[in-house]
Design a protein around this motif. Structure first.
Motif, PDB file in Angstrom:
ATOM      1  N   GLN A 139       0.808  -1.229  -0.051  1.00 29.16           N
ATOM      2  CA  GLN A 139      -0.046   0.016  -0.055  1.00 29.16           C
ATOM      3  C   GLN A 139       0.794   0.991  -0.051  1.00 29.16           C
ATOM      4  OE1 GLN A 139      -2.321  -1.922  -0.979  1.00 29.16           O
ATOM      5  NE2 GLN A 139      -3.775  -0.141  -0.232  1.00 29.16           N
ATOM      6  N   LYS A 140       1.965   1.100   0.741  1.00 29.32           N
ATOM      7  CA  LYS A 140       2.814   2.434   0.894  1.00 29.32           C
ATOM      8  C   LYS A 140       3.579   2.736  -0.813  1.00 29.32           C
ATOM      9  CE  LYS A 140       5.137   1.340   4.696  1.00 29.32           C
ATOM     10  NZ  LYS A 140       6.018   1.123   5.603  1.00 29.32           N
ATOM     11  N   LEU A 141       3.880   1.217  -1.229  1.00 29.41           N
ATOM     12  CA  LEU A 141       4.320   1.500  -2.656  1.00 29.41           C
ATOM     13  C   LEU A 141       3.349   2.096  -3.561  1.00 29.41           C
ATOM     14  CD1 LEU A 141       6.542   1.090  -4.876  1.00 29.41           C
ATOM     15  CD2 LEU A 141       5.754  -1.407  -4.906  1.00 29.41           C
ATOM     16  N   ALA A 142       2.295   1.532  -3.382  1.00 30.83           N
ATOM     17  CA  ALA A 142       1.014   2.240  -4.199  1.00 30.83           C
ATOM     18  C   ALA A 142       1.059   3.552  -4.129  1.00 30.83           C
ATOM     19  CB  ALA A 142      -0.219   1.359  -4.076  1.00 30.83           C
ATOM     20  N   LEU A 143       0.835   4.128  -2.786  1.00 31.07           N
ATOM     21  CA  LEU A 143       0.871   5.630  -2.397  1.00 31.07           C
ATOM     22  C   LEU A 143       1.954   6.354  -3.008  1.00 31.07           C
ATOM     23  CD1 LEU A 143      -0.746   7.398  -0.903  1.00 31.07           C
ATOM     24  CD2 LEU A 143       0.894   7.156   0.902  1.00 31.07           C
ATOM     25  N   SER A 144       3.231   5.766  -2.849  1.00 30.51           N
ATOM     26  CA  SER A 144       4.374   6.340  -3.584  1.00 30.51           C
ATOM     27  C   SER A 144       4.147   6.856  -5.124  1.00 30.51           C
ATOM     28  CB  SER A 144       5.649   5.578  -3.249  1.00 30.51           C
ATOM     29  OG  SER A 144       5.721   5.362  -2.033  1.00 30.51           O
ATOM     30  N   CYS A 145       3.590   5.493  -5.717  1.00 32.19           N
ATOM     31  CA  CYS A 145       3.341   5.592  -7.250  1.00 32.19           C
ATOM     32  C   CYS A 145       2.383   6.646  -7.456  1.00 32.19           C
ATOM     33  CB  CYS A 145       3.058   4.401  -7.769  1.00 32.19           C
ATOM     34  SG  CYS A 145       4.434   3.067  -7.957  1.00 32.19           S
ATOM     35  N   TRP A 172      -1.749   6.167   7.928  1.00 29.93           N
ATOM     36  CA  TRP A 172      -2.545   7.440   8.166  1.00 29.93           C
ATOM     37  C   TRP A 172      -1.334   8.504   8.498  1.00 29.93           C
ATOM     38  CZ3 TRP A 172      -7.344   9.077   6.713  1.00 29.93           C
ATOM     39  CH2 TRP A 172      -7.941   8.101   6.597  1.00 29.93           C
ATOM     40  N   GLU A 173      -0.387   8.145   9.536  1.00 25.82           N
ATOM     41  CA  GLU A 173       0.296   9.094   9.401  1.00 25.82           C
ATOM     42  C   GLU A 173       1.241   9.874   8.293  1.00 25.82           C
ATOM     43  OE1 GLU A 173       2.961   7.158  12.520  1.00 25.82           O
ATOM     44  OE2 GLU A 173       1.275   7.143  14.048  1.00 25.82           O
ATOM     45  N   ILE A 174       1.538   8.833   7.523  1.00 22.28           N
ATOM     46  CA  ILE A 174       2.220   9.246   6.050  1.00 22.28           C
ATOM     47  C   ILE A 174       0.914  10.309   5.475  1.00 22.28           C
ATOM     48  CG2 ILE A 174       2.754   8.459   4.055  1.00 22.28           C
ATOM     49  CD1 ILE A 174       3.553   5.955   5.092  1.00 22.28           C
ATOM     50  N   LEU A 175      -0.220   9.969   5.591  1.00 20.29           N
ATOM     51  CA  LEU A 175      -1.196  10.872   4.860  1.00 20.29           C
ATOM     52  C   LEU A 175      -1.345  12.414   5.630  1.00 20.29           C
ATOM     53  CD1 LEU A 175      -4.261   8.808   4.126  1.00 20.29           C
ATOM     54  CD2 LEU A 175      -2.420   9.334   2.848  1.00 20.29           C
ATOM     55  N   HIS A 176      -0.952  12.241   6.838  1.00 16.68           N
ATOM     56  CA  HIS A 176      -0.995  13.638   7.513  1.00 16.68           C
ATOM     57  C   HIS A 176       0.160  14.353   7.268  1.00 16.68           C
ATOM     58  CE1 HIS A 176      -4.682  13.079   9.953  1.00 16.68           C
ATOM     59  NE2 HIS A 176      -4.252  11.787  10.379  1.00 16.68           N
ATOM     60  N   GLU A 177       1.364  13.665   6.984  1.00 17.36           N
ATOM     61  CA  GLU A 177       2.429  14.341   6.323  1.00 17.36           C
ATOM     62  C   GLU A 177       2.403  14.936   5.037  1.00 17.36           C
ATOM     63  OE1 GLU A 177       5.874  14.343   7.251  1.00 17.36           O
ATOM     64  OE2 GLU A 177       5.098  14.457   9.331  1.00 17.36           O
ATOM     65  N   ILE A 178       1.571  14.147   4.210  1.00 19.05           N
ATOM     66  CA  ILE A 178       1.535  14.385   2.768  1.00 19.05           C
ATOM     67  C   ILE A 178       0.693  15.855   2.650  1.00 19.05           C
ATOM     68  CG2 ILE A 178       0.269  13.984   0.776  1.00 19.05           C
ATOM     69  CD1 ILE A 178       1.266  10.927   1.201  1.00 19.05           C
ATOM     70  N   GLN A 179      -0.410  15.648   3.682  1.00 17.04           N
ATOM     71  CA  GLN A 179      -1.310  16.665   3.911  1.00 17.04           C
ATOM     72  C   GLN A 179      -0.711  18.105   4.231  1.00 17.04           C
ATOM     73  OE1 GLN A 179      -4.215  16.486   7.004  1.00 17.04           O
ATOM     74  NE2 GLN A 179      -5.597  18.203   6.197  1.00 17.04           N
ATOM     75  N   LYS A 180       0.292  18.089   4.955  1.00 17.60           N
ATOM     76  CA  LYS A 180       1.007  19.139   5.627  1.00 17.60           C
ATOM     77  C   LYS A 180       1.770  19.937   4.357  1.00 17.60           C
ATOM     78  CE  LYS A 180       2.118  17.760  10.348  1.00 17.60           C
ATOM     79  NZ  LYS A 180       2.964  16.859  10.942  1.00 17.60           N
TER      80      LYS A 180
END
Lengths: 304, 371
Positions: A139-145, A172-180
């Motif tokens: 899922q993290k790889l898919a998100l990175s892509c 979810w923590e990654i998503l918050h980072e991206i949102q920032k």
């Protein structure tokens, strides 16, 4: 960022989405919460220009999805449901491919990949085949892509489906980072407990939005009392409360029953219940509602 | 335009990685033609050899011995004398001891000497009509040789001088090598392209690629390019084995063959693309690709059965089989040394088919998920 007005979509005779209206603001992390078949995927596909609305208007960054297909596709990062990437390609090859088709300039690529690896911690696995990664890592790889071309809007369809709780939290923590970083995120999930991670949520049921606000506001606005009640015989307990007209909903949560009352019961009410039930309640306490309580309440209300 | 090319290359490169990562499939794809060629080469041998020939010689004369000798001398026949009873002759066929019986009458020698005309009877087992036909031809040839050797010439109003061109020895390799080329190219191209596109649909990756700047035609082109290369490797392999192992002559222009084969490969790929646009799963795509390429190509293209011998409706139907036109091209170039001018009609037909298939596929290929 996203404007949805009276969006409708049918598949033959089935009305998948029947008139959804809501807006997603720039920089917001918006969650679509609801069970399978609620119309979440249909809505997301329509936002990504993969489906054409039967009725209503959808605008992404001020662009209508009917007319500006290519422009919208350029500014979206999309991660489809159950997306599995190319299993036989390595982590690096997958990212390289998406960088290619999204036309990420060569000189920015390394920098971008480094940033994404910082989120995903996949750097150690660049040469591993995507099929050999764990569910969370996939899922993290898919998100990175989906993020490789720095999209303005990130659309994620049930990204945490089938992922273990620890990886979900990390995701979810990654998503918050991206949102920032300023990216607007629209995410769907069937896990109610993930609702609190979002700035605002839309509760989807049966092709409609049945609740729309911040998770906190939705909880505050819930005007019924919820009690958590336990007894050895949970099913009899549920049937017992379900018969009472002053009770709004009854719902089993693990080893406890959640009962919402139209009126706050008094101590004498409780004694009366215990007498009628013929047993004492091992434990009863008033609890603050969580999203699942609210959702189930809205759902039952909706049916009636 | 530059961006388009870059995106096509990106898709093609990814497709190459898939092929590279699956060496087993690749080796099947490359070895299948070799096996088929060798199987066809030795099994589909229409040249008969060692046909059992039973001789019943009631003449017992020098002349009849001479005639039998002529049969014995040919590698085509395995000659032996039948000693059994005349009325049990059919037993020979029933027990498959003989496929042809040569019956020489008592008066054979004397008739030859006096009337300069005599007759022998030949009985042929026609369970396999093609073989029976060939056996009859061979028999009459042997008897003609006998007549010529004995200076017997019949007064005939005119003489038919048959001369067989382009394949004077009637070698079957000359016809199955081009045939296999036509069959395998269309089968593999249509199959591989239809599978590769439906696989992305099945995986859900198509959904992801669609939400990108890549245009549908770029996806198709990028996916097809690696398979064009593979097709050419296969074509080269078939030609090489055909020439080297089966001695097929190559009298035409290799460059012309390459260019026209590319046209045919494009027809096949367009067919594969069309199949992939109307199917959702790899399995269905594979079935459809096999059904619409394998049987029609084998039966209707003129690969094995001559088109001229088909009923008229089937002859019309054969015209929509791409292999029918490509066979004309391959046979023309390899065996006859045809030039482009002589092959302009089949080339145009193939080009027309390609454009038509692509136009339909482009209409059916949706840039979104709407059916």
């Amino acid at each position: 960022m996203i404007k949805i007005e009276n969006f409708r979509k049918n598949y033959g005779d089935i009305q998948a989405v029947r008139g959804m209206c809501f807006h997603v603001e720039k920089g917001e992390l918006f969650g679509l919460i609801g069970p399978d078949g609620a119309g979440k995927t249909t809505l997301m596909r329509a936002i990504c220009t993969l489906l054409v609305p039967d009725d209503g208007v959808i605008e992404v960054d001020g662009l209508n999805v009917r007319e500006h297909v290519t422009e919208i596709r350029n500014l979206i990062g999309y991660m489809p449901q159950r997306f599995s990437l190319y299993q036989d390609l390595t982590v690096d090859e997958n990212m390289q491919f998406f960088a290619d088709i999204f036309e990420v300039p060569q000189d920015e690529r390394e920098q971008r990949k480094k940033e994404l690896y910082r989120f995903s911690h996949l750097e150690a696995f660049t040469k591993r085949k995507a099929g050999a990664l764990s569910g969370g890592m996939k899922q993290k790889l898919a998100l990175s892509c989906a993020l490789i071309h720095t999209p303005k809007l990130l659309v994620l369809d049930e990204p945490t489906f089938g992922v273990d709780p620890v990886s979900r939290q990390e995701f979810w923590e990654i998503l918050h980072e991206i949102q920032k970083g300023g990216t607007t995120i629209l995410v769907s999930t069937a896990y109610m407990d993930e609702a609190d991670q979002c700035d605002r949520i839309g509760l989807c049921f049966n092709g409609e939005i049945v609740g729309l606000d911040t998770p906190q506001k939705l909880k505050n606005d819930f005007k019924y009392m919820i009690y958590e009640i336990r007894n050895e015989n949970l099913y009899r307990l549920r049937d017992f409360f379900a018969r009472h007209p002053e009770i709004r909903t009854t719902q089993l949560f693990g080893d406890a029953l959640h009962v919402s009352f139209l009126e706050n019961p008094t101590e004498s009410n409780w004694r009366q219940y215990e007498d009628e039930f013929g047993d004492t309640f091992t434990k009863r306490s008033q609890i603050s509602p969580d999203i699942e309580d609210i959702f189930l309440d809205l759902m039952e209300n909706h049916n009636g | 335009m530059n961006k388009t090319i870059k995106r096509i290359i990106a898709i093609a490169r990814k497709e190459m990685l898939h092929i590279k990562n699956d060496p087993r499939s690749l080796s099947i794809i490359l070895l299948m033609p070799v096996f088929q060629l060798i199987m066809f080469g030795y099994a589909l041998n229409t040249e008969l050899q060692y046909v059992d020939l039973a001789v019943i010689d009631y003449s017992h004369s020098t002349a009849s011995h001479d005639l039998v000798q002529k049969f014995t001398g040919s590698p085509f026949f395995h000659v032996y004398h039948y000693e059994g009873q005349f009325d049990k002759l059919d037993e020979l066929f029933l027990s498959r001891e003989a496929r042809v019986v040569l019956l020489i009458g008592q008066d054979f020698a004397s008739d030859l000497a006096t009337q300069t005309q005599s007759s022998v009877q030949i009985l042929i087992d026609a369970v396999d009509p093609n073989a029976a036909h060939m056996i009859r031809n061979y028999c009459s040839q042997v008897i003609q040789n006998f007549n010529a050797a004995n200076n017997i010439s019949l007064p005939t109003p005119f003489q038919i001088e048959t001369s067989v061109w382009f394949n004077p020895d009637m070698k079957s390799a000359y016809f199955f090598v081009p045939g296999l080329l036509a069959l395998l190219l269309i089968m593999i191209c249509a199959l591989l392209t239809s599978i590769t596109i439906t696989r992305e649909k099945e995986l859900g990756t198509m959904e992801q690629i669609l939400v990108s700047p890549v245009q549908p035609q770029e996806i198709i082109l990028g996916k097809v390019i690696p398979y064009v290369f593979i097709s050419f490797i296969i074509a080269g392999l078939i030609l090489f084995i055909g020439i080297w192992l089966f001695g097929v002559p190559f009298v035409g222009n290799l460059i012309l063959l390459t260019i026209l084969s590319l046209v045919y490969v494009l027809t096949a790929l367009s067919l594969g693309i069309l199949i992939s646009t109307i199917t959702q799963t790899q399995q269905v795509a594979m079935m459809i690709a096999l059904v619409i390429t394998l049987m029609p190509t084998v039966i209707l293209s003129g690969f094995i059965f001559p088109i001229a011998s088909m009923p008229l409706p089937l002859q019309y139907l054969a015209n929509i089989i791409p292999a029918r036109w490509y066979l004309t091209i391959v046979r023309g170039i390899i065996l006859k040394g045809n030039t482009l001018q002589q092959l302009i009609q089949p080339t145009l037909v193939l080009l027309g088919m390609t454009l038509l298939l692509l136009a339909i596929a482009r209409r059916k290929f949706s840039a979104n998920l709407e059916k």
